[in-house]
Design a protein around this motif. Structure first.
Motif, PDB file in Angstrom:
ATOM      1  N   THR A  51       0.868  -1.178   0.000  1.00 35.53           N
ATOM      2  CA  THR A  51       0.000   0.000   0.000  1.00 35.53           C
ATOM      3  C   THR A  51       0.905   1.228   0.000  1.00 35.53           C
ATOM      4  O   THR A  51       1.730   1.378   0.899  1.00 35.53           O
ATOM      5  N   ILE A 103       1.563   5.187   0.308  1.00 39.81           N
ATOM      6  CA  ILE A 103       1.022   6.413   0.885  1.00 39.81           C
ATOM      7  C   ILE A 103       1.960   7.573   0.558  1.00 39.81           C
ATOM      8  O   ILE A 103       3.173   7.472   0.764  1.00 39.81           O
ATOM      9  N   THR A 113       3.587  -1.358   3.936  1.00 38.32           N
ATOM     10  CA  THR A 113       3.409   0.023   3.470  1.00 38.32           C
ATOM     11  C   THR A 113       4.662   0.523   2.739  1.00 38.32           C
ATOM     12  O   THR A 113       5.780   0.207   3.121  1.00 38.32           O
ATOM     13  N   LEU A 125      -1.598   7.798   9.541  1.00 39.08           N
ATOM     14  CA  LEU A 125      -1.107   6.893   8.497  1.00 39.08           C
ATOM     15  C   LEU A 125      -1.808   5.533   8.572  1.00 39.08           C
ATOM     16  O   LEU A 125      -2.104   4.922   7.539  1.00 39.08           O
ATOM     17  N   ALA A 161      -4.978   6.024   6.896  1.00 39.06           N
ATOM     18  CA  ALA A 161      -4.751   6.077   5.449  1.00 39.06           C
ATOM     19  C   ALA A 161      -4.604   4.666   4.884  1.00 39.06           C
ATOM     20  O   ALA A 161      -5.169   4.330   3.830  1.00 39.06           O
ATOM     21  N   HIS A 162      -3.870   3.848   5.593  1.00 40.41           N
ATOM     22  CA  HIS A 162      -3.655   2.469   5.165  1.00 40.41           C
ATOM     23  C   HIS A 162      -4.984   1.720   5.058  1.00 40.41           C
ATOM     24  O   HIS A 162      -5.275   1.046   4.059  1.00 40.41           O
TER      25      HIS A 162
END
Lengths: 359, 359
Positions: free
Chosen positions: B7, B9, B37, B318, B321-322
């Protein structure tokens, strides 16, 4: 009346979830604290006389006025007004303020019906377009006044200014301040600079440089608990949501605290040691202590107590009523409004375009 | 990108009160928790490379993209947009979402500038008139989503319905719910039955009987803390005031608690015993845990972290967001909106007169 040194309060004895049992027990408590109070008790005389048997001092300080009906807690305001005018305990308590029999009326009944009847019976003050409900808000610095917490939805700049005046007068009466600070509730997000009416009210308050209030500027939601200003002004929808959000958050944290303190053996021991401190905290957070919404802007003071409160809570609403009456809130408001309107008659309203958000 | 299982970001590394020091420390924490991430770090390459020396794993999972400027925390949105387009760390982090380089962008920078740039760069979704900012609200039952907490002032019925859809999709993505409950924030005072647009939105939501959200009806301010519904919908002024009022109330009570616990010797002893419980409570009330306002309604997800937060708080943004990226929030929103608009095309808007307040 009141040519002696007493303060007379009209009570809608039937109002609230528990009726005379709670309202009279509350009045008895308030009387102990302020023996100069006299009460006019409106409601079913049989029920009231029965309840008064337990409160001898209160009975001696009261006059019972029988009313043949009580407004139901779930009655629609229009219906309550149609059916209960001139004969309900709620109407007659309000009417006692109009006739001068009482200096203030207190009811724990249906808010909508109480406001409808108060408006109809007392009428709004000449300089005021709309009444507001003011709440006492506990803060880290003491207490503030917040209005409007739900009398009407929306307010234009002039109405926000009226609320500022009325809240300022109430702060002078209740807190004994010379020149209370007043803030307009707004949001601080940069790209949306607040409602036009809030900005316009701010500009006018700043320019008019009033003698009796100290206009602080905009405040945000977190300034309420901080006690940044003595009076926070907003329209009724936002004010009502803010009030209930704060009440809900306080309950939520009390729930977390209870849960945390009962979860382990050590925590329970700690709780026993710190019991005095927890009692102090509970006392600080006690919603009954700040019970009472004051209807401002009418030709007379009416106070709404929470419907579900107990005797202690109803007594707090009566304490507030006593303070409002003794410190002559009505005349303070009228004088402040007159000063402001005189001043404004030279300065016509205009919107400052340079402050517009550059969307 | 993202054809593997990672993922990605995009981070505006310069945003917030402390810049790369905090944003990169936060990213390092988030990476420990979710090793899948990958980060695109936008900002001054020299500063970022310097800060990355302390975070080896993060350096390996990141690509640094140098930007020659950063948006100031106090910049006006219009000014930030004019000066910072195409070259600021904020703009380029957002742009990475547009180009598909990243699945979501996170910034602790100036909210107004971030919203202005996000709108300009990503544009609003075809079915949506206005974006909203959604906040995660801790409740007695867990967590709820509240929107709009300040993207714009005021909302008509259609916009409130759009917010309901978007909030519902976010609740499905974040909480894994099949059919989240949605409530419209209103006030319960009888004589003022709520804003017309709130009532109309309520009627439409009830009638449309949606498959993916369970419309609960109106909720009040105290329902926020109770967690009565999964999603609370309101316009941005009220939502922002409610959010800050709750934050302020929590701080106020924490202040009372500290004061009570340090006032007497017994209380201090009690505090030592119950220390674990107090830590638990502090943890529950930790505002860093629910850090992150999600911009909904744009063609891409942007998350705003508090500017003054620390590494733990930025890591929470974060994490959010993930989750938003993994559970495919964008497509869930688009699908829900499509369903609703298809359904509504058969049922023209009309106001139900019978519900009008009888003033």
């Amino acid at each position: 009346m009141n040519d002696d040194n007493t303060t007379t309060i009209a009570i809608d004895a039937m109002g609230g979830d528990y009726g005379p049992k709670v309202t009279l027990a509350g009045a008895a408590l308030a009387l102990e604290r302020r023996p100069d109070t006299r009460f006019l008790l409106y409601g079913d005389a049989e029920l009231i006389d029965e309840a008064l048997k337990e409160h001898e001092a209160l009975a001696a300080a009261s006059i019972v006025r029988h009313c043949e009906m009580a407004v139901a807690m779930d009655a629609k305001p229009s219906q309550a007004l149609r059916q209960g005018r001139h004969k309900s305990s709620m109407w007659r308590a309000i009417e006692a303020v109009k006739t001068g029999d009482a200096m203030v009326a207190v009811s724990a009944g249906n808010t909508g019906a109480l406001m409808a009847m108060a408006k109809f019976c007392l009428r709004t003050m000449a300089e005021i377009e709309r009444p507001a409900i003011a709440a006492i808000w506990p803060t880290l610095r003491g207490e503030s006044i917040v209005l409007d917490v739900g009398a009407t939805i929306g307010a234009d700049a002039q109405q926000l200014i009226d609320f500022s005046m009325m809240g300022g007068a109430m702060a002078r009466a209740l807190f004994g301040l010379e020149k209370p600070t007043v803030g307009l509730l707004n949001i601080g997000v940069e790209e949306v600079k607040g409602q036009d009416e809030v900005r316009e009210a701010g500009r006018l308050l700043k320019e008019s440089n009033l003698e009796r209030i100290d206009y602080h500027g905009f405040v945000e939601g977190d300034d309420l608990g901080k006690g940044t200003v003595d009076v926070v002004v907003t329209e009724g929808f936002t004010g009502n949501v803010a009030l209930k959000t704060a009440e809900g958050t306080a309950k939520q944290i009390a729930g977390y605290l209870r849960d945390a303190m009962s979860r382990t053996f050590l925590a329970r021991i700690g709780y026993l040691f710190a019991r005095g401190a927890f009692d102090r905290l509970r006392d600080k957070m006690d919603p009954r202590k700040v019970n009472g919404g004051v209807f401002l802007g009418l030709n007379g003071i009416v106070i709404k107590s929470h419907g579900g409160t107990d005797a202690e809570g109803f007594a707090a609403a009566l304490d507030l009523a006593h303070a409002m009456a003794r410190y002559d809130l009505m005349n303070k408001i009228a004088a402040d409004l007159q000063t402001f309107h005189d001043r404004m008659s030279d300065a016509p309203l205009k919107v400052d375009e340079s402050e517009s958000a550059g969307q």
